[in-house]
Design a protein around this motif. Structure first.
Motif, PDB file in Angstrom:
ATOM      1  N   GLU A 126      -1.300  -5.553   2.953  1.00 35.16           N
ATOM      2  CA  GLU A 126      -1.303  -4.102   2.835  1.00 35.16           C
ATOM      3  C   GLU A 126      -1.408  -3.419   4.200  1.00 35.16           C
ATOM      4  O   GLU A 126      -0.710  -2.424   4.468  1.00 35.16           O
ATOM      5  CB  GLU A 126      -2.438  -3.644   1.921  1.00 35.16           C
ATOM      6  CG  GLU A 126      -2.461  -2.141   1.663  1.00 35.16           C
ATOM      7  CD  GLU A 126      -1.162  -1.634   1.047  1.00 35.16           C
ATOM      8  OE1 GLU A 126      -0.775  -0.485   1.369  1.00 35.16           O
ATOM      9  OE2 GLU A 126      -0.535  -2.375   0.263  1.00 35.16           O
ATOM     10  N   ASP A 127      -2.251  -3.940   5.080  1.00 37.03           N
ATOM     11  CA  ASP A 127      -2.379  -3.331   6.409  1.00 37.03           C
ATOM     12  C   ASP A 127      -1.065  -3.419   7.177  1.00 37.03           C
ATOM     13  O   ASP A 127      -0.660  -2.471   7.862  1.00 37.03           O
ATOM     14  CB  ASP A 127      -3.494  -4.014   7.207  1.00 37.03           C
ATOM     15  CG  ASP A 127      -4.881  -3.668   6.688  1.00 37.03           C
ATOM     16  OD1 ASP A 127      -4.971  -2.702   5.883  1.00 37.03           O
ATOM     17  OD2 ASP A 127      -5.847  -4.358   7.048  1.00 37.03           O
ATOM     18  N   THR A 128      -0.406  -4.561   7.078  1.00 30.48           N
ATOM     19  CA  THR A 128       0.874  -4.738   7.774  1.00 30.48           C
ATOM     20  C   THR A 128       1.926  -3.797   7.197  1.00 30.48           C
ATOM     21  O   THR A 128       2.685  -3.153   7.948  1.00 30.48           O
ATOM     22  CB  THR A 128       1.358  -6.192   7.637  1.00 30.48           C
ATOM     23  OG1 THR A 128       0.376  -7.060   8.190  1.00 30.48           O
ATOM     24  CG2 THR A 128       2.683  -6.387   8.358  1.00 30.48           C
TER      25      THR A 128
ATOM     26  N   ARG B 201       1.443  -0.972   5.699  1.00 28.25           N
ATOM     27  CA  ARG B 201       1.135   0.392   6.085  1.00 28.25           C
ATOM     28  C   ARG B 201       1.590   0.654   7.520  1.00 28.25           C
ATOM     29  O   ARG B 201       2.166   1.711   7.827  1.00 28.25           O
ATOM     30  CB  ARG B 201      -0.373   0.656   5.944  1.00 28.25           C
ATOM     31  CG  ARG B 201      -0.746   2.118   6.188  1.00 28.25           C
ATOM     32  CD  ARG B 201      -2.246   2.346   6.052  1.00 28.25           C
ATOM     33  NE  ARG B 201      -2.728   1.956   4.730  1.00 28.25           N
ATOM     34  CZ  ARG B 201      -3.529   0.913   4.508  1.00 28.25           C
ATOM     35  NH1 ARG B 201      -3.947   0.157   5.526  1.00 28.25           N
ATOM     36  NH2 ARG B 201      -3.923   0.635   3.293  1.00 28.25           N
ATOM     37  N   ARG B 202       1.370  -0.313   8.413  1.00 27.58           N
ATOM     38  CA  ARG B 202       1.782  -0.135   9.803  1.00 27.58           C
ATOM     39  C   ARG B 202       3.303  -0.029   9.921  1.00 27.58           C
ATOM     40  O   ARG B 202       3.823   0.818  10.650  1.00 27.58           O
ATOM     41  CB  ARG B 202       1.275  -1.304  10.653  1.00 27.58           C
ATOM     42  CG  ARG B 202       1.588  -1.141  12.145  1.00 27.58           C
ATOM     43  CD  ARG B 202       0.839  -2.148  13.006  1.00 27.58           C
ATOM     44  NE  ARG B 202       1.399  -3.501  12.913  1.00 27.58           N
ATOM     45  CZ  ARG B 202       0.826  -4.506  12.267  1.00 27.58           C
ATOM     46  NH1 ARG B 202      -0.322  -4.327  11.605  1.00 27.58           N
ATOM     47  NH2 ARG B 202       1.391  -5.709  12.259  1.00 27.58           N
TER      48      ARG B 202
END
Length: 341
Positions: A33-35, A37-38
């Motif tokens: 999810e963090d990737t 989002r980035r």
């Protein structure tokens, strides 16, 4: 950044591979999810948008479900039962993230090309005739399909109730108290000619399977009640509209004691309005709230559920086709015993 922004540009700025960028847009479950989002933040800042058309060409899929109406486009919005059916198809499209393309056919030479050339992954068809060339076009397209009501064709799933059994049950309920039966029928063929005459020879080779099966069911009930089916007056309408039901009532010269076997609630409500309170028993089809409130004996016909089932069958040809359960409902007492299929 000059020029067109590419996947590689987004990947370089986000510090990931081009494949990760592709997954972030197309298969988000495979990216942290963090990737993701980035990647999306970088794409938004750079003004990058994935080329959906190119992706469709590469994958061979459009992400669209085609619905062949067999009617003018406005029918989808004017007819309450068609609207319910389309709502069921739309439910599945929302769940699966698909678009829905309405493909009207109006009986002209462009119908086959209009259907065949539609950029869709599968087809759902509203009931049509045995001799509709669109059926052959859908079958030859290599794309999966499902039809509501019929006709049945190899490779095309059929979803619908047992129209003959339901028609026999609703007619028998109305004829139980005696009276003179008359029929208000859907069109017999693609000409959609409005005609009035005796039932002799019907249903015969009527190419509309829904019309044919309901006429056969009415004949079963009329014969079982000891009446001569050949002499039963039949008014065939052009379209499923209340105004057409009113026309049929006038054309048949209905009076007290008539038992009107109408193939839809819209037609039945048109008959009811035209009679203006004169005593008659009227049957319909679809068990709509207005028909039940008017005391019309009707058949439940869950079209939203059938729309869902057609969409699922078209998108997954291996899925089982659910049975369509119907009941006879309504009448002045709102308490006719149900029948099921």
């Amino acid at each position: 950044m000059p020029g067109r922004v590419t996947v590689k540009d987004v990947a370089a700025q986000a510090g990931v591979s081009a494949m990760t960028v592709s997954y972030a847009f197309n298969r988000p479950g495979r990216v942290a999810e963090d990737t993701r989002r980035r990647v999306l933040e970088v794409a938004d800042r750079l003004g990058y948008r994935p080329d959906r058309t190119a992706r469709a060409l590469r994958s061979g899929r459009s992400g669209q479900l085609g619905v062949v109406l067999g009617e003018h486009l406005s029918y989808a919005f004017d007819d309450p039962q068609a609207a319910q059916f389309l709502a069921g198809v739309a439910d599945v499209c929302v769940e699966d993230g698909l678009g829905m393309v309405l493909i009207p056919t109006v009986g002209d030479s462009g119908d086959v090309d209009r259907v065949r050339d539609a950029a869709v992954d599968a087809y759902v068809l509203w009931t049509t005739t045995d001799d509709d060339p669109v059926l052959a076009a859908v079958g030859a397209s290599g794309r999966p399909a499902a039809v509501q009501g019929g006709p049945a064709r190899p490779g095309i799933a059929r979803v619908g109730p047992d129209d003959r059994a339901a028609a026999a049950a609703v007619a028998a309920a109305a004829l139980a108290g005696g009276g003179t039966p008359v029929v208000v029928s859907f069109p017999l063929d693609r000409s959609r000619a409005a005609v009035v005459g005796p039932a002799a020879g019907l249903p015969g080779r009527v190419p509309f399977p829904v019309t044919r099966e309901r006429l056969a069911g009415y004949r079963d009930a009329v014969t079982a009640a000891g009446r001569d089916w050949a002499t039963v007056p039949v008014a065939v309408v052009e379209r499923n509209e209340r105004a057409q039901g009113a026309w049929a009532a006038r054309a048949l010269g209905l009076g007290a004691g008539a038992v009107v076997l109408a193939m839809s609630d819209e037609l039945a409500l048109g008959v009811h309005a035209e009679l203006g309170g004169r005593p008659a028993r009227i049957t319909g089809w679809d068990a709509s709230a207005p028909a039940l409130a008017a005391g019309i004996v009707s058949v439940t016909n869950p079209l939203r559920a059938q729309g869902r089932a057609c969409a699922r069958a078209a998108l997954d040809p291996s899925a089982p086709i659910p049975e369509v359960v119907w009941e006879v409902a309504g009448g002045p007492s709102q308490g006719i015993s149900p029948s099921r299929s």
